[in-house]
Motif scaffolding. Structure first.
Motif, PDB file in Angstrom:
ATOM      1  N   UNK A  39     -11.902  33.882 -33.082  1.00  0.00           N
ATOM      2  CA  UNK A  39     -10.959  32.776 -33.232  1.00  0.00           C
ATOM      3  C   UNK A  39     -11.224  32.082 -34.569  1.00  0.00           C
ATOM      4  N   UNK A  40     -10.864  32.767 -35.633  1.00  0.00           N
ATOM      5  CA  UNK A  40     -11.186  32.336 -36.992  1.00  0.00           C
ATOM      6  C   UNK A  40     -10.525  31.016 -37.406  1.00  0.00           C
ATOM      7  N   UNK A  41      -9.334  30.728 -36.907  1.00  0.00           N
ATOM      8  CA  UNK A  41      -8.617  29.515 -37.359  1.00  0.00           C
ATOM      9  C   UNK A  41      -8.733  28.363 -36.364  1.00  0.00           C
ATOM     10  N   UNK A  42      -9.620  28.519 -35.376  1.00  0.00           N
ATOM     11  CA  UNK A  42      -9.862  27.462 -34.386  1.00  0.00           C
ATOM     12  C   UNK A  42      -8.601  27.043 -33.635  1.00  0.00           C
ATOM     13  N   UNK A  43      -7.772  28.018 -33.266  1.00  0.00           N
ATOM     14  CA  UNK A  43      -6.632  27.736 -32.394  1.00  0.00           C
ATOM     15  C   UNK A  43      -5.373  27.244 -33.067  1.00  0.00           C
TER      16      UNK A  43
ATOM     17  N   UNK B  18      -4.389  32.921 -37.898  1.00  0.00           N
ATOM     18  CA  UNK B  18      -5.118  34.140 -38.269  1.00  0.00           C
ATOM     19  C   UNK B  18      -4.796  35.341 -37.396  1.00  0.00           C
ATOM     20  N   UNK B  19      -4.463  35.147 -36.149  1.00  0.00           N
ATOM     21  CA  UNK B  19      -4.170  36.255 -35.254  1.00  0.00           C
ATOM     22  C   UNK B  19      -5.398  36.937 -34.682  1.00  0.00           C
ATOM     23  N   UNK B  20      -6.589  36.419 -34.952  1.00  0.00           N
ATOM     24  CA  UNK B  20      -7.810  37.089 -34.500  1.00  0.00           C
ATOM     25  C   UNK B  20      -8.011  37.023 -32.984  1.00  0.00           C
ATOM     26  N   UNK B  21      -7.325  36.120 -32.296  1.00  0.00           N
ATOM     27  CA  UNK B  21      -7.467  36.004 -30.839  1.00  0.00           C
ATOM     28  C   UNK B  21      -6.363  36.766 -30.096  1.00  0.00           C
TER      29      UNK B  21
ATOM     30  N   UNK C 270       1.565  41.424 -25.903  1.00  0.00           N
ATOM     31  CA  UNK C 270       0.718  40.691 -26.845  1.00  0.00           C
ATOM     32  C   UNK C 270       0.920  39.184 -26.760  1.00  0.00           C
ATOM     33  N   UNK C 271      -0.190  38.466 -26.872  1.00  0.00           N
ATOM     34  CA  UNK C 271      -0.196  37.008 -26.994  1.00  0.00           C
ATOM     35  C   UNK C 271      -1.371  36.618 -27.872  1.00  0.00           C
ATOM     36  N   UNK C 272      -1.316  35.407 -28.397  1.00  0.00           N
ATOM     37  CA  UNK C 272      -2.465  34.801 -29.052  1.00  0.00           C
ATOM     38  C   UNK C 272      -3.120  33.917 -28.007  1.00  0.00           C
ATOM     39  N   UNK C 273      -4.397  34.136 -27.750  1.00  0.00           N
ATOM     40  CA  UNK C 273      -5.098  33.373 -26.714  1.00  0.00           C
ATOM     41  C   UNK C 273      -5.086  31.876 -27.009  1.00  0.00           C
ATOM     42  N   UNK C 274      -5.031  31.520 -28.288  1.00  0.00           N
ATOM     43  CA  UNK C 274      -5.044  30.095 -28.657  1.00  0.00           C
ATOM     44  C   UNK C 274      -3.727  29.400 -28.349  1.00  0.00           C
TER      45      UNK C 274
ATOM     46  N   UNK D 143     -11.344  45.210 -31.117  1.00  0.00           N
ATOM     47  CA  UNK D 143     -11.403  45.095 -32.569  1.00  0.00           C
ATOM     48  C   UNK D 143     -10.659  43.840 -32.988  1.00  0.00           C
ATOM     49  N   UNK D 144     -10.897  43.396 -34.202  1.00  0.00           N
ATOM     50  CA  UNK D 144     -10.192  42.228 -34.722  1.00  0.00           C
ATOM     51  C   UNK D 144      -8.824  42.667 -35.226  1.00  0.00           C
ATOM     52  N   UNK D 145      -7.782  42.060 -34.699  1.00  0.00           N
ATOM     53  CA  UNK D 145      -6.442  42.405 -35.127  1.00  0.00           C
ATOM     54  C   UNK D 145      -5.903  41.381 -36.121  1.00  0.00           C
ATOM     55  N   UNK D 146      -6.722  40.413 -36.461  1.00  0.00           N
ATOM     56  CA  UNK D 146      -6.279  39.367 -37.386  1.00  0.00           C
ATOM     57  C   UNK D 146      -6.318  39.809 -38.827  1.00  0.00           C
TER      58      UNK D 146
END
Length: 102
Positions: free
Chosen positions: A34-38, A42-45, A77-81, A98-101
């Protein structure tokens, strides 16, 4: 309360209505990027919702725009944040390996 099942581990946690999936996962000490803190920047979540999509908030414009920029996005697909638990049905998600962000 909603029961959230997290795959591939199969771990279940109880989640209160109004809680984002990211907050629920972090609160249960389940590792998720969670690189952008929600902030949906970033899409990492990025996760897949396997069951119970109607038990989550609808996809808003900001989340949809970020999902459009991620490789490997599908109908689940969803973003957990950004996905908030509505408390109407249990939810089953799959964490990606894997990181998709960006």
């Amino acid at each position: 309360m909603t029961t959230l099942t997290v795959m591939p581990e199969g771990k279940t946690i109880e989640v209160s209505e109004g809680t984002t999936l990211l907050a629920a996962l972090l609160g249960a000490e389940i590792a998720i990027l969670h690189k952008c803190e929600g902030q949906a920047k970033c899409g990492s979540c990025h996760i897949f919702v396997q069951e119970g999509r109607k038990g989550l908030s609808k996809i808003a414009r900001l989340e949809n725009e970020k999902l459009d920029s991620i490789v490997g996005v599908g109908s689940k697909s969803r973003l957990a944040c950004q996905a908030t638990v509505l408390g109407t049905e249990d939810v089953k998600i799959e964490l990606l390996g894997f990181s998709s962000g960006l």
